[in-house]
Motif scaffolding. Structure first.
Motif, PDB file in Angstrom:
ATOM      1  N   ASP A   1      24.727 -19.721 -11.211  1.00 22.64           N
ATOM      2  CA  ASP A   1      24.807 -18.464 -11.946  1.00 22.64           C
ATOM      3  C   ASP A   1      26.088 -17.737 -11.524  1.00 22.64           C
ATOM      4  O   ASP A   1      26.779 -18.135 -10.589  1.00 22.64           O
ATOM      5  CB  ASP A   1      23.565 -17.605 -11.700  1.00 22.64           C
ATOM      6  CG  ASP A   1      23.376 -17.213 -10.235  1.00 22.64           C
ATOM      7  OD1 ASP A   1      24.295 -16.603  -9.654  1.00 22.64           O
ATOM      8  OD2 ASP A   1      22.319 -17.527  -9.657  1.00 22.64           O
ATOM      9  N   GLN A   2      26.420 -16.665 -12.209  1.00 21.24           N
ATOM     10  CA  GLN A   2      27.712 -15.999 -12.000  1.00 21.24           C
ATOM     11  C   GLN A   2      27.881 -15.479 -10.575  1.00 21.24           C
ATOM     12  O   GLN A   2      28.946 -15.641  -9.971  1.00 21.24           O
ATOM     13  CB  GLN A   2      27.868 -14.857 -13.006  1.00 21.24           C
ATOM     14  CG  GLN A   2      27.962 -15.318 -14.452  1.00 21.24           C
ATOM     15  CD  GLN A   2      29.227 -16.101 -14.749  1.00 21.24           C
ATOM     16  OE1 GLN A   2      30.334 -15.559 -14.697  1.00 21.24           O
ATOM     17  NE2 GLN A   2      29.097 -17.382 -15.064  1.00 21.24           N
TER      18      GLN A   2
ATOM     19  N   ARG B   1      28.336 -18.452  -8.147  1.00 26.88           N
ATOM     20  CA  ARG B   1      29.667 -19.065  -8.309  1.00 26.88           C
ATOM     21  C   ARG B   1      30.753 -18.157  -7.755  1.00 26.88           C
ATOM     22  O   ARG B   1      31.738 -18.630  -7.167  1.00 26.88           O
ATOM     23  CB  ARG B   1      29.930 -19.363  -9.781  1.00 26.88           C
ATOM     24  CG  ARG B   1      31.095 -20.327 -10.012  1.00 26.88           C
ATOM     25  CD  ARG B   1      31.364 -20.554 -11.485  1.00 26.88           C
ATOM     26  NE  ARG B   1      30.149 -20.917 -12.216  1.00 26.88           N
ATOM     27  CZ  ARG B   1      30.114 -21.111 -13.527  1.00 26.88           C
ATOM     28  NH1 ARG B   1      31.221 -20.954 -14.245  1.00 26.88           N
ATOM     29  NH2 ARG B   1      28.995 -21.441 -14.127  1.00 26.88           N
TER      30      ARG B   1
ATOM     31  N   ALA C   1      38.561 -15.898 -14.131  1.00 24.94           N
ATOM     32  CA  ALA C   1      38.116 -16.189 -15.502  1.00 24.94           C
ATOM     33  C   ALA C   1      39.234 -16.798 -16.343  1.00 24.94           C
ATOM     34  O   ALA C   1      39.482 -16.386 -17.481  1.00 24.94           O
ATOM     35  CB  ALA C   1      37.552 -14.924 -16.158  1.00 24.94           C
ATOM     36  N   ASN C   2      39.917 -17.770 -15.744  1.00 26.65           N
ATOM     37  CA  ASN C   2      41.013 -18.496 -16.407  1.00 26.65           C
ATOM     38  C   ASN C   2      42.138 -17.572 -16.859  1.00 26.65           C
ATOM     39  O   ASN C   2      42.578 -17.589 -18.014  1.00 26.65           O
ATOM     40  CB  ASN C   2      40.510 -19.313 -17.595  1.00 26.65           C
ATOM     41  CG  ASN C   2      41.473 -20.416 -17.974  1.00 26.65           C
ATOM     42  OD1 ASN C   2      42.146 -20.982 -17.106  1.00 26.65           O
ATOM     43  ND2 ASN C   2      41.562 -20.744 -19.259  1.00 26.65           N
TER      44      ASN C   2
ATOM     45  N   LYS D   1      34.880 -25.156 -17.798  1.00 22.05           N
ATOM     46  CA  LYS D   1      33.464 -24.777 -17.690  1.00 22.05           C
ATOM     47  C   LYS D   1      33.159 -24.076 -16.368  1.00 22.05           C
ATOM     48  O   LYS D   1      32.115 -23.432 -16.227  1.00 22.05           O
ATOM     49  CB  LYS D   1      32.577 -26.019 -17.818  1.00 22.05           C
ATOM     50  CG  LYS D   1      32.729 -27.018 -16.667  1.00 22.05           C
ATOM     51  CD  LYS D   1      31.874 -28.245 -16.872  1.00 22.05           C
ATOM     52  CE  LYS D   1      31.969 -29.221 -15.683  1.00 22.05           C
ATOM     53  NZ  LYS D   1      33.321 -29.791 -15.541  1.00 22.05           N
TER      54      LYS D   1
ATOM     55  N   LEU E   1      34.593 -18.209 -14.364  1.00 20.65           N
ATOM     56  CA  LEU E   1      33.646 -17.097 -14.500  1.00 20.65           C
ATOM     57  C   LEU E   1      33.815 -16.440 -15.860  1.00 20.65           C
ATOM     58  O   LEU E   1      34.889 -16.516 -16.475  1.00 20.65           O
ATOM     59  CB  LEU E   1      33.879 -16.067 -13.395  1.00 20.65           C
ATOM     60  CG  LEU E   1      33.456 -16.489 -11.977  1.00 20.65           C
ATOM     61  CD1 LEU E   1      33.966 -15.491 -10.955  1.00 20.65           C
ATOM     62  CD2 LEU E   1      31.943 -16.626 -11.880  1.00 20.65           C
ATOM     63  N   GLU E   2      32.782 -15.772 -16.323  1.00 28.49           N
ATOM     64  CA  GLU E   2      32.843 -15.136 -17.634  1.00 28.49           C
ATOM     65  C   GLU E   2      33.790 -13.942 -17.641  1.00 28.49           C
ATOM     66  O   GLU E   2      34.411 -13.638 -18.656  1.00 28.49           O
ATOM     67  CB  GLU E   2      31.432 -14.690 -18.045  1.00 28.49           C
ATOM     68  CG  GLU E   2      30.474 -15.858 -18.260  1.00 28.49           C
ATOM     69  CD  GLU E   2      29.050 -15.395 -18.516  1.00 28.49           C
ATOM     70  OE1 GLU E   2      28.822 -14.159 -18.511  1.00 28.49           O
ATOM     71  OE2 GLU E   2      28.171 -16.255 -18.701  1.00 28.49           O
ATOM     72  N   GLU E   3      33.887 -13.267 -16.494  1.00 31.45           N
ATOM     73  CA  GLU E   3      34.736 -12.075 -16.403  1.00 31.45           C
ATOM     74  C   GLU E   3      35.280 -11.944 -14.992  1.00 31.45           C
ATOM     75  O   GLU E   3      34.580 -12.242 -14.022  1.00 31.45           O
ATOM     76  CB  GLU E   3      33.921 -10.836 -16.767  1.00 31.45           C
ATOM     77  CG  GLU E   3      34.705  -9.540 -16.804  1.00 31.45           C
ATOM     78  CD  GLU E   3      33.847  -8.352 -17.194  1.00 31.45           C
ATOM     79  OE1 GLU E   3      34.361  -7.213 -17.136  1.00 31.45           O
ATOM     80  OE2 GLU E   3      32.675  -8.560 -17.539  1.00 31.45           O
TER      81      GLU E   3
END
Length: 483
Positions: free
Chosen positions: A296-297, A300, A356-357, A376, A379-381
């Protein structure tokens, strides 16, 4: 009877240095480690108004950190009336009743300890029979033995240099002698068993091991920039990523502590020779089995921060400390970990995963392309507070601690406040003529993570301050003149 109390943390070099300055003068002290007693951090902060360790108390009086303790000891050292440092301690501190504040009492509760990891399987390899007796050896032990006895040099073939390699025929000779084998054929058979078990391999994996002139290399040297490849991990993998990182961090702290001088500097050459370094090196190979994509975020995020900080320390010991800007660039773009089969450099772990890239400073492209399978892992943010937690080894970087998936949000907030409380990172100057806010370069390098525009940075920094500094900056932000 009075005493000195120090609040410390596991793996803190400044704590070790300060404690050593007392020990070398035979001055006793009581230690409260907030890593083992995390609830005591609140007591330390309440009494000292500081978040960083170490913090020293002479009975009930808060003295300060490393620098403040050094000033007191320097005064005692220069005492000209023939009074020893120890006698001054006894007169000024030990002879006074204290401490009276219960928050300075030694903790009565049990220290927080990691739950035990699942038992290792310790894959065993069969050795050739000697004097009619069968023997076996662990993958780790055979690797360590071969690293000592197998020849290693830079070999060239058609213009390509193969580092840390040996010719098959030389390897056969070593195996025959070291393992008391009766023939070269038996040595070849043994070598091929090692090859099947990924202990050694052909440099381009094109040929079976043999009594020949082809080039081979131990697995320990096969991927020099991938730090955690002493062996191919074939053991069980602990599913608790927090526990794995805690275990590895404690091993690293033990090595660094043993190789840190009185001034707090780590001797990385000595660390490489420390008997526990190969144990750490092998233990880090467990990261090869970690599935970061399934985390999960928060998990990670904590894992990524810990892995980055550990990677830098690992590389300083195994590769060396870069000593120029060019060397630093090369260092951070090459050193890497194998995490779940994905090779991630420190730059990719920081900017690709944790940010987040995002684009690395002074670059124009995102770290992972849309076709990169490692996308993948991002992170989302991005959370800008990671920059107060990541330690790249520079003087302006924040102190290291181990982060946990359960408390990562609180821990990042503490890291942000602790970072911004230090004058070398955030300086606020307000006069009748001007208002000035001087910030660490971290705010410049990663400004887009904090705010879209530079003029918005003061409001962001305001969120990370406490007390008088917060009030001072609030007044500057509310004023008419620009900062």
């Amino acid at each position: 009877m009075g005493r000195i109390t120090v609040f410390s943390a596991a793996g803190c070099h400044r704590c070790k240095t300060a404690k050593a300055s007392l020990t070398e003068r035979n001055i006793p002290f009581a230690e409260i480690c907030i890593s083992m007693y995390p609830d005591k951090r609140d007591d330390m902060v309440a009494m000292s108004k500081q978040l960083n360790v170490p913090q020293f108390f002479f009975n009930d009086e808060h003295i300060g950190g490393v620098d403040e303790l050094a000033v007191v000891l320097e005064v005692w050292d220069k005492e000209e009336n023939g009074i020893s440092v120890l006698d001054q301690y006894r007169k000024e501190i030990e002879s006074v009743d204290g401490p009276t504040d219960e928050r300075l009492a030694k903790p009565r509760e049990k220290p927080i300890m990691d739950s035990p990891a699942p038992a290792r399987q310790n894959t065993m390899l069969k050795l050739p029979r000697i004097a009619g007796k069968s023997q076996s050896i662990s993958q780790f032990d055979i690797t360590c033995k071969l690293m000592k006895v197998m020849p290693r040099s830079d070999l060239t073939w058609r213009g390509t240099i193969y580092k840390d390699a040996f010719k098959g025929k030389n390897g056969v000779d070593v195996l025959k002698e070291e393992f008391q084998l009766s023939s070269w054929n038996e040595a070849v058979t043994f070598g091929r068993m090692l090859q099947r078990n990924k202990i050694l391999s052909h440099v381009t994996e094109d040929h079976d091991f043999g009594n020949n002139s082809y080039f081979y290399r131990l697995q320990a040297y096969q991927e020099p920039n991938v730090l955690n490849t002493l062996c191919i991990w074939r053991d069980r993998v602990d599913q608790d990523s927090d526990r794995i990182m805690s275990m590895l961090t404690k091993l690293m702290n033990k090595i660094e502590s043993a190789c840190t001088d009185k001034k707090g500097f780590v001797d990385y050459i000595a660390a490489q020779e420390h008997p526990d370094f190969l144990i750490f090196d092998e233990a880090s190979c467990e990261l090869q089995g970690i599935d970061m994509a399934s985390m999960d975020q928060n998990t990670r995020l904590a894992f990524g921060i810990n892995a980055y900080n550990l990677m830098v320390k690992h590389a300083y010991i195994k590769v060396g400390v870069p000593n120029s800007d060019i060397a630093k660039y090369d260092f951070f773009h090459k050193i890497s970990y194998n995490i779940g089969g994905d090779i991630l450099t420190s730059i990719e772990l920081e900017n690709g995963v944790l940010r987040a890239n995002a684009k690395a400073p002074y670059t124009t492209k995102e770290i992972f392309s849309k076709n990169d399978k490692r996308l993948k892992l991002a992170l989302e943010e991005a959370d800008p507070r990671i920059h107060f937690a990541l330690n790249c080894g520079a003087n302006s970087c924040p102190p290291v601690q181990t982060y946990t998936s359960k408390f990562i949000q609180e821990e990042l907030s503490l890291a942000a406040i602790a970072f911004c409380e230090q004058d070398r990172n955030v300086t606020i100057k307000k006069t009748a003529a001007k208002k000035e806010l001087n910030l660490s370069k971290i705010f410049s390098w990663y400004r887009s993570d904090f705010e879209a525009a530079e003029y918005e940075l003061p409001s962001r920094v305001f969120c990370y301050l406490r007390g008088e500094r917060k009030e001072l900056l609030h007044g500057m932000i509310a004023g008419e003149k620009a900062i």
